[in-house]
Write a protein that holds these residues in place. Sequence first.
Motif, PDB file in Angstrom:
ATOM      1  N   ARG A 117       0.839  -1.144  -0.199  1.00  0.00           N
ATOM      2  CA  ARG A 117      -0.170   0.004   0.081  1.00  0.00           C
ATOM      3  C   ARG A 117       0.772   1.317   0.078  1.00  0.00           C
ATOM      4  O   ARG A 117       0.393   2.223  -0.623  1.00  0.00           O
ATOM      5  N   ILE A 118       1.888   1.191   0.597  1.00  0.00           N
ATOM      6  CA  ILE A 118       2.638   2.676   0.930  1.00  0.00           C
ATOM      7  C   ILE A 118       3.883   2.559   0.246  1.00  0.00           C
ATOM      8  O   ILE A 118       4.580   3.710   0.063  1.00  0.00           O
ATOM      9  N   ALA A 119       4.715   1.541   0.111  1.00  0.00           N
ATOM     10  CA  ALA A 119       6.352   1.749  -0.375  1.00  0.00           C
ATOM     11  C   ALA A 119       6.564   1.831  -1.916  1.00  0.00           C
ATOM     12  O   ALA A 119       5.533   1.302  -2.553  1.00  0.00           O
ATOM     13  N   ASP A 120       7.616   2.504  -2.323  1.00  0.00           N
ATOM     14  CA  ASP A 120       7.876   2.752  -3.535  1.00  0.00           C
ATOM     15  C   ASP A 120       8.905   1.411  -4.053  1.00  0.00           C
ATOM     16  O   ASP A 120       8.953   0.925  -5.127  1.00  0.00           O
ATOM     17  N   ARG A 121       9.730   1.045  -2.971  1.00  0.00           N
ATOM     18  CA  ARG A 121      10.909   0.036  -3.272  1.00  0.00           C
ATOM     19  C   ARG A 121      10.820  -0.755  -1.814  1.00  0.00           C
ATOM     20  O   ARG A 121      10.244  -0.435  -0.849  1.00  0.00           O
ATOM     21  N   VAL A 122      11.126  -1.977  -2.072  1.00  0.00           N
ATOM     22  CA  VAL A 122      11.241  -3.173  -0.922  1.00  0.00           C
ATOM     23  C   VAL A 122      12.565  -3.554  -1.003  1.00  0.00           C
ATOM     24  O   VAL A 122      13.191  -3.905  -1.992  1.00  0.00           O
ATOM     25  N   TYR A 123      13.002  -3.648   0.375  1.00  0.00           N
ATOM     26  CA  TYR A 123      14.346  -4.575   0.802  1.00  0.00           C
ATOM     27  C   TYR A 123      13.796  -5.690   1.626  1.00  0.00           C
ATOM     28  O   TYR A 123      13.000  -5.488   2.529  1.00  0.00           O
ATOM     29  N   VAL A 124      14.107  -6.874   1.236  1.00  0.00           N
ATOM     30  CA  VAL A 124      13.845  -8.208   1.990  1.00  0.00           C
ATOM     31  C   VAL A 124      14.998  -8.679   2.786  1.00  0.00           C
ATOM     32  O   VAL A 124      16.109  -8.808   1.952  1.00  0.00           O
ATOM     33  N   MET A 125      14.926  -8.788   4.044  1.00  0.00           N
ATOM     34  CA  MET A 125      16.036  -9.248   4.826  1.00  0.00           C
ATOM     35  C   MET A 125      15.669 -10.819   5.396  1.00  0.00           C
ATOM     36  O   MET A 125      14.493 -11.020   5.720  1.00  0.00           O
ATOM     37  N   LYS A 126      16.619 -11.473   5.442  1.00  0.00           N
ATOM     38  CA  LYS A 126      16.493 -12.715   6.016  1.00  0.00           C
ATOM     39  C   LYS A 126      17.955 -13.069   6.575  1.00  0.00           C
ATOM     40  O   LYS A 126      19.011 -13.049   6.195  1.00  0.00           O
ATOM     41  N   SER A 127      17.937 -13.449   8.008  1.00  0.00           N
ATOM     42  CA  SER A 127      19.016 -13.716   8.408  1.00  0.00           C
ATOM     43  C   SER A 127      20.136 -12.573   8.485  1.00  0.00           C
ATOM     44  O   SER A 127      21.542 -13.157   8.108  1.00  0.00           O
ATOM     45  N   GLY A 128      19.705 -11.459   8.510  1.00  0.00           N
ATOM     46  CA  GLY A 128      21.023 -10.588   8.524  1.00  0.00           C
ATOM     47  C   GLY A 128      21.467  -9.989   7.066  1.00  0.00           C
ATOM     48  O   GLY A 128      22.372  -9.109   6.868  1.00  0.00           O
ATOM     49  N   ASP A 129      20.850 -10.794   5.977  1.00  0.00           N
ATOM     50  CA  ASP A 129      21.115 -10.361   4.710  1.00  0.00           C
ATOM     51  C   ASP A 129      19.886  -9.707   3.886  1.00  0.00           C
ATOM     52  O   ASP A 129      18.869 -10.120   4.164  1.00  0.00           O
ATOM     53  N   VAL A 130      20.110  -8.843   2.824  1.00  0.00           N
ATOM     54  CA  VAL A 130      19.277  -8.354   1.878  1.00  0.00           C
ATOM     55  C   VAL A 130      19.262  -9.716   0.758  1.00  0.00           C
ATOM     56  O   VAL A 130      20.150  -9.714   0.053  1.00  0.00           O
ATOM     57  N   VAL A 131      18.244 -10.259   0.911  1.00  0.00           N
ATOM     58  CA  VAL A 131      18.163 -11.464  -0.187  1.00  0.00           C
ATOM     59  C   VAL A 131      17.352 -11.082  -1.452  1.00  0.00           C
ATOM     60  O   VAL A 131      17.520 -11.842  -2.602  1.00  0.00           O
ATOM     61  N   GLU A 132      16.687  -9.909  -1.524  1.00  0.00           N
ATOM     62  CA  GLU A 132      15.815  -9.408  -2.583  1.00  0.00           C
ATOM     63  C   GLU A 132      15.704  -7.902  -2.466  1.00  0.00           C
ATOM     64  O   GLU A 132      15.358  -7.578  -1.136  1.00  0.00           O
ATOM     65  N   SER A 133      15.636  -7.078  -3.363  1.00  0.00           N
ATOM     66  CA  SER A 133      15.226  -5.793  -3.506  1.00  0.00           C
ATOM     67  C   SER A 133      14.647  -5.558  -4.878  1.00  0.00           C
ATOM     68  O   SER A 133      15.224  -5.878  -5.548  1.00  0.00           O
ATOM     69  N   GLY A 134      13.862  -4.398  -4.736  1.00  0.00           N
ATOM     70  CA  GLY A 134      13.283  -3.879  -6.071  1.00  0.00           C
ATOM     71  C   GLY A 134      12.159  -3.120  -5.715  1.00  0.00           C
ATOM     72  O   GLY A 134      11.735  -2.950  -4.850  1.00  0.00           O
TER      73      GLY A 134
END
Length: 540
Positions: free
Chosen positions: A223-240
């Motif tokens: 609803r609110i975000a222009d971009r997303v960073y997905v984090m797992k166990s301290g790492d960014v595993v996907e962004s866009g």
Amino acid sequence: MTSTNAPVLDIQNLTVDFDTPTGTIAAVRGVDMHVGAGETVAIVGESGSGKSQAMMAAMGLLAANGRAGGRVTYDGADLLNLPLAKLNTLRGRKITMIFQEPMTSLDPLYTIGRQLAEPMVVHGGLSWKAAKTRALELLKLVNIPDPDRKIKAYPYEMSGGQRQRVMIAMALANDPDVLIADEPTTALDVTTQAQILQLLADLQKRLGMAVMFITHDLGIVRRIADRVYVMKSGDVVESGETDRIFTSPEHPYTRMLLDAEPTGAKPPVPAASPPLLEAQKVGVAFSVDAGLFKPRHELKAVDGVSFALRRGQTLGIVGESGSGKSTLGRAVLNLLPATGRVVYNGDVISGKSRAHMQALRRHLQLVFQDPFGSLSPRLTVGQIVSEGLLVHEPQLSAADRDARACQALEEVALDPAMRNRYPHEFSGGQRQRIAIARTMVLKPDLVVLDEPTSALDRTIQKQIVELLRDLQAAHELTYLFISHDLAVVRALADTVMVMKQGKVIEAGPTDVIFQSPRDDYTRELIGAAMLTQSQMMATG
């Protein structure tokens, strides 16, 4: 709006490590992030993914045993290497943060006006008189009702949504360039959540702020975000870009998060299932202090509520904070004074003495919203789970109690070998399983579940919903499920009762309530939760 400008806050190769007695824990492992003016960036992931610690490191707010590495650049300066005095000129003025639980962030000993004014005096150089005038303007800006009175109020005198608005006002006091919001809507009901999100969007548009929004709620992200960073166990595993993340996720973990919405529907209760609980015109009133030299007045928290439950049935009770749903749950269990009549298994229990109720308590159990607060930190998990047996089955030996505790832990998918650990050694989802095991060890008939999933990640919520359904099917349990999360209610409840200001606004079968709500308030709740017709059909 997606920013095409240079980053306002630029995070490069950020690491966060914590020194512990058992070694070093790497909480964040070299992540890169940035946000531009007028842009909203969401950081998502389960509890423990490192999303909050990354932002705490950027703000210089790590615990004493924490260490940060890499670069966090704002206005040409590396925040990680700034002297504390220089960093303090930026924190609270140019870069501000809203925390998840406003009640623990606001000082209970100071008025709202004092707490709003202080950062403007310290960071903005205003006089106390000018700061208090600005504080009143901020309360109006964030739509606090009756701001002239609320500026003199203390935090405990305000609702959760109002306290969160105060935190937003405090964060905006010095017109920041960057606002970091750490799970600011997690504990709020859906309508208040929608209001807070709309408020942040309006303020961002007006002030041109960069916003970094930490959350585990993907509905909010979309609803609110222009971009997303997905984090797992301290790492960014996907962004866009947000649309791409939701329509074409690349990483299996991202796909797992997107699939974590509670799904399915509860099988109907057999028509021959006997009645278990009936509430007739239940009312609860509190005497409220109206202020100095004013007479006390009566507040009707629950006003003439009636319902009936058959064995094996689940009634979902929904409504905003302050609607009376939790008070109703406690009144049904005879845990506070109430009017009306409550019948359990043919026995009138309303108004019964504590001694009379003690024999019934094992059959009428309660699971609280906050599993950490409701579990004694001084007892092991095994002692917590078996504690009720000391009262209700005193004839059992210590070995028998331990065996029953092991059985209950296995039922909630926890290893009995962990029963000698303490609650702080478990995650939030594990602690909620422990709270459920403490209930199940007594083999109850009715369980009142008061917001048991509100503070949990979506993936953990889904697991708890499936666990509750399995336990209900195995033991023919009856649930009174109190929640503001409509997706969870839809997955668990046979019938739904909508409450507002202590009254029942609408009630009926779950599918009917969600697909054809009659009342405007019910439609508002469903709309605020963004449960569109297509989304609801997708969860079926």
